[in-house]
Design an enzyme around this catalytic site. Sequence first.
Site, PDB file in Angstrom:
ATOM      1  N   HIS A   1      14.228 -22.269 -29.950  1.00 16.69           N
ATOM      2  CA  HIS A   1      13.245 -21.284 -30.391  1.00 16.69           C
ATOM      3  C   HIS A   1      12.696 -21.754 -31.726  1.00 16.69           C
ATOM      4  O   HIS A   1      13.460 -22.149 -32.610  1.00 16.69           O
ATOM      5  CB  HIS A   1      13.901 -19.912 -30.533  1.00 16.69           C
ATOM      6  CG  HIS A   1      13.007 -18.892 -31.174  1.00 16.69           C
ATOM      7  ND1 HIS A   1      11.715 -18.687 -30.769  1.00 16.69           N
ATOM      8  CD2 HIS A   1      13.224 -18.040 -32.213  1.00 16.69           C
ATOM      9  CE1 HIS A   1      11.165 -17.746 -31.516  1.00 16.69           C
ATOM     10  NE2 HIS A   1      12.056 -17.338 -32.403  1.00 16.69           N
TER      11      HIS A   1
ATOM     12  N   HIS B   1       9.030 -21.297 -34.624  1.00 13.90           N
ATOM     13  CA  HIS B   1       7.784 -20.589 -34.947  1.00 13.90           C
ATOM     14  C   HIS B   1       6.725 -21.642 -35.270  1.00 13.90           C
ATOM     15  O   HIS B   1       5.993 -21.521 -36.247  1.00 13.90           O
ATOM     16  CB  HIS B   1       7.963 -19.642 -36.136  1.00 13.90           C
ATOM     17  CG  HIS B   1       8.847 -18.464 -35.832  1.00 13.90           C
ATOM     18  ND1 HIS B   1       9.147 -17.504 -36.761  1.00 13.90           N
ATOM     19  CD2 HIS B   1       9.483 -18.086 -34.696  1.00 13.90           C
ATOM     20  CE1 HIS B   1       9.943 -16.582 -36.222  1.00 13.90           C
ATOM     21  NE2 HIS B   1      10.166 -16.923 -34.966  1.00 13.90           N
TER      22      HIS B   1
ATOM     23  N   ASP C   1       1.249 -32.859 -17.678  1.00 17.38           N
ATOM     24  CA  ASP C   1       2.450 -33.712 -17.627  1.00 17.38           C
ATOM     25  C   ASP C   1       3.729 -32.884 -17.792  1.00 17.38           C
ATOM     26  O   ASP C   1       4.794 -33.299 -17.357  1.00 17.38           O
ATOM     27  CB  ASP C   1       2.404 -34.765 -18.749  1.00 17.38           C
ATOM     28  CG  ASP C   1       1.485 -35.934 -18.398  1.00 17.38           C
ATOM     29  OD1 ASP C   1       1.216 -36.147 -17.207  1.00 17.38           O
ATOM     30  OD2 ASP C   1       1.051 -36.629 -19.341  1.00 17.38           O
TER      31      ASP C   1
ATOM     32  N   HIS D   1       5.207 -13.263 -31.262  1.00 17.80           N
ATOM     33  CA  HIS D   1       6.407 -13.824 -31.877  1.00 17.80           C
ATOM     34  C   HIS D   1       6.347 -15.357 -31.921  1.00 17.80           C
ATOM     35  O   HIS D   1       5.968 -15.916 -32.940  1.00 17.80           O
ATOM     36  CB  HIS D   1       7.630 -13.292 -31.109  1.00 17.80           C
ATOM     37  CG  HIS D   1       8.938 -13.674 -31.696  1.00 17.80           C
ATOM     38  ND1 HIS D   1      10.119 -13.072 -31.356  1.00 17.80           N
ATOM     39  CD2 HIS D   1       9.270 -14.637 -32.593  1.00 17.80           C
ATOM     40  CE1 HIS D   1      11.114 -13.621 -32.036  1.00 17.80           C
ATOM     41  NE2 HIS D   1      10.616 -14.574 -32.795  1.00 17.80           N
TER      42      HIS D   1
ATOM     43  N   TYR E   1       6.332 -41.894 -13.206  1.00 18.13           N
ATOM     44  CA  TYR E   1       5.567 -42.095 -14.436  1.00 18.13           C
ATOM     45  C   TYR E   1       6.441 -42.327 -15.657  1.00 18.13           C
ATOM     46  O   TYR E   1       7.431 -41.658 -15.864  1.00 18.13           O
ATOM     47  CB  TYR E   1       4.699 -40.856 -14.677  1.00 18.13           C
ATOM     48  CG  TYR E   1       3.856 -40.936 -15.928  1.00 18.13           C
ATOM     49  CD1 TYR E   1       2.777 -41.796 -15.993  1.00 18.13           C
ATOM     50  CD2 TYR E   1       4.158 -40.141 -17.023  1.00 18.13           C
ATOM     51  CE1 TYR E   1       2.004 -41.866 -17.130  1.00 18.13           C
ATOM     52  CE2 TYR E   1       3.383 -40.214 -18.168  1.00 18.13           C
ATOM     53  CZ  TYR E   1       2.308 -41.073 -18.219  1.00 18.13           C
ATOM     54  OH  TYR E   1       1.546 -41.133 -19.344  1.00 18.13           O
TER      55      TYR E   1
HETATM   56 ZN   LIG Z   1      11.730 -15.990 -33.915  1.00 17.76          ZN
END
Ligand SMILES: [Zn+2]
Length: 233
Positions: A99, A101, A124, A173, A231
Site C-alpha cells: 500500500h 500514497h 502489459d 485514499h 514477452y
Molecule cells: Zn493509506
Amino acid sequence: MNKLINELKKRVFAANVKLSKSGLIVSTFGNVSEKITIGNSIYIGIKPSGMPYEKMTEDDIVILTDEGELIEGKLKPSSDTPTHLYLYKQIDRIQGITHSHSPYATAWAQAGFSIPCYGTTHADYDSSEIICTDDLSEDMIENKYEYNTGVSIHNALKENNKINANMVLVKSHGPFTFGDSANDSVDNAIHLEEISKIAFLSKNLNSSIKQIGMKLQSKHYDRKHGKNKYYGQ
Ligand SMILES: [Zn+2]
C-alpha cells in the site's frame, strides 16, 4: 519453522526498504506485507506501525497469524493490517501486498476514477481498467475502517470481474497492489505509479482519448501473463 519465519522477516524488511527507496512515498507512508504457509498455518509478516524506514531492522517486522494473533514482534503492526489480513483471506492467490500514497495513482483515486487502458504499457500489467472502489458508507468508516477498506477492495474486484487483478485504487485514499511475494507487490506499485502518470499525461494531451481496443489489450496482456507467455523486455 523459525528459519522460515526469519526468512519471511528478511523478505518483508527488504521489500519495505525497496518501497521507501523507490521514490513513491515520503515519511512513514506505505506498508508492505507477505503471507506464507507453514504446515496447516498461515503467517503474515508486516511493517510495524509508524516506524521510520531508516530506523527499521529485520527484527522489527511483525509476524501474525492470518487471524491477526501476534506471533513475534515488539512493535504494533501497521494500522492497515486488517486490510491486508482480509485480502489474504478472501483472495488466496495473493502472497504479497503493498500500500502506498504514490502521487499519480493517489490522484486517480482521489478523483474517484478507474484508470482506463490508454496504451500498451498499461495492457502489459492489467487487461482492462484499473478499478477504483466505491465510497465507504459512514458506518463502514466509523466501525472497523481498515477491515472495511479490505471489504470494499474485494467487492470492487468481484463486481468488476477483476479478482485476478494486481492493482486497485481505493477511492479518496490510494493504491493497493498485489503479487506472488512482498517484493513482487512493490514492483507492481512501481509499475502502477508509472501507468497512472502516463494515463494522466495522455488524458491531458487528449481529453477525448479512448481505451485501446480489446485486441491490442489482450495481445499485450497475454504475451506477458497468458498461457503461452513469451514477452521479456
Ligand atoms: Zn493509506
